[in-house]
Design an enzyme around this catalytic site. Sequence first.
Site, PDB file in Angstrom:
ATOM      1  N   GLY A  90       0.809  -1.207   0.000  1.00 32.40           N
ATOM      2  CA  GLY A  90       0.000   0.000   0.000  1.00 32.40           C
ATOM      3  C   GLY A  90       0.845   1.261   0.000  1.00 32.40           C
ATOM      4  CG  LEU A  91       2.091   3.244   3.033  1.00 31.39           C
ATOM      5  CD1 LEU A  91       3.424   3.235   3.741  1.00 31.39           C
ATOM      6  CD2 LEU A  91       1.171   4.279   3.665  1.00 31.39           C
ATOM      7  CB  CYS A  92       1.117   3.505  -3.884  1.00 32.99           C
ATOM      8  SG  CYS A  92       0.285   1.942  -3.806  1.00 32.99           S
ATOM      9  N   GLY A  93      -1.378   5.938  -2.569  1.00 33.85           N
ATOM     10  CA  GLY A  93      -2.575   6.657  -2.972  1.00 33.85           C
ATOM     11  C   GLY A  93      -3.676   5.708  -3.395  1.00 33.85           C
ATOM     12  CG  PHE A  95      -1.208   1.736  -7.775  1.00 34.80           C
ATOM     13  CD1 PHE A  95      -0.827   2.042  -9.067  1.00 34.80           C
ATOM     14  CD2 PHE A  95      -1.007   0.454  -7.305  1.00 34.80           C
ATOM     15  CE1 PHE A  95      -0.249   1.077  -9.879  1.00 34.80           C
ATOM     16  CE2 PHE A  95      -0.432  -0.510  -8.108  1.00 34.80           C
ATOM     17  CZ  PHE A  95      -0.059  -0.194  -9.393  1.00 34.80           C
TER      18      PHE A  95
END
Lengths: 292, 145
Positions: A90-93, A95
Amino acid sequence: MATLREIRRRIASVKNIEQVTDAMSVVAAARLRRAQENILATRPYADKLKTILGHLISQMDIEEEALTHPLLEEREVQHVCIISVSGDRGLCGSFNSNVIRTTTERIQHYEEDGADVTLICIGRRTQEHFERRGYDITDSYINIFRQLEFQIAVDVVHEFEHLYTDRMIDKVEVIYNNFKSAILQTVLVEQLLPLEPIEPEGDTLFLDYVYEPGQVELFEMLLHKDLNMQMWKVLLDSNAAEQAARRAAMQNATEKARELIDELILQRNRARQTQITTEISEIVSGAAALEG
Amino acid sequence: MLNRSFHLEIRTPEKMIFDGDVTSVTAPGVEGNFQILAGHIPFLTALDVGEIRVNESADTARHLATSGGVFEVLRTGVTVLVETAEWASDIDVSRAESALTRAQEQLTSDAPDLNRPQVEAAFARAQNRIKVAGNSAEISDVSTR
């Protein structure tokens, strides 16, 4: 109003977060550069493959040969295979959530039309999401993006092509994040099978080849290679898009953290001043009491 | 005429493997090995798993293990599109050997979910890589004389 000590603790923790997100955005930027280089590196191969395929089709009697090929045959759609490509982390908006949302919509769309859907999940995010909700998953590929190899694309294609020629599925679609640029990624739905007919290349100067084996066998082989290439491009694109999305998300987070730190520093100064003022007035009033 | 050279490019989806002038190239066609010299007529063929030999001059040969692809000859030169290609000197023989034993074990195990064509292809690829690595060792002995 928070005490001075609480504010100081918060500043320390936000600074920590800022450092982490900043480091993550730097790492994502480096990976993004490598991912973009990988996309560029496919060009010589991909372009030549298209040219040869175009030449071949322009020399072939398409009416007779090409349309009878099993991979080009349109059937009534009863079973659909959707390849849903996300990331592993995760941690990719938005996406991952964009892919998941679009996949869910497509599944609903096909189910309303009376077709059943099976999934091939690429990336831990889609796999976990759909498995937890009891969707039909044929296969999943996890942790492939750290070391992306062409062989993975070949394996995926092998998997669904096999199901397609055995008539277990009538249509194959892939859903992934398309890497438009470092700041723009969009979710795309592309049909992989049946293959969309390819336009012959209008190169009149082209002289025909000598073929070995025959045109039809070569054509079938090239179609297959082209399918592998399409899948490979999807994987590379999704990988680049993931890194781009993560870099943007982490940059945002870093900026927000810095703003928050500035604000907290103001609060801290105010609190400190209040404390000092209180102390001074205590001393003064204490002294005044002694004198009095 | 003997040493006339032509342009050869070997491309994979991951990178350009070779881009330069050669005097001849030998490749594993699906209907048997063949060799191309300068001035060949336009020709399109499929490649099998095997070895591509690149002769940059008459007495130097470089060996490349490939898993198959397309081979195109035009008047302007030769382009080879292969999905995998490894120079003999880059081949990790011990890795290829372990892949070979793994494939062998799977083929003899008779597991119900065995994807036979895929394992057989893996077997052929591993065998080929070991063979090509061996060939290259012999050649480099010759070239040092």
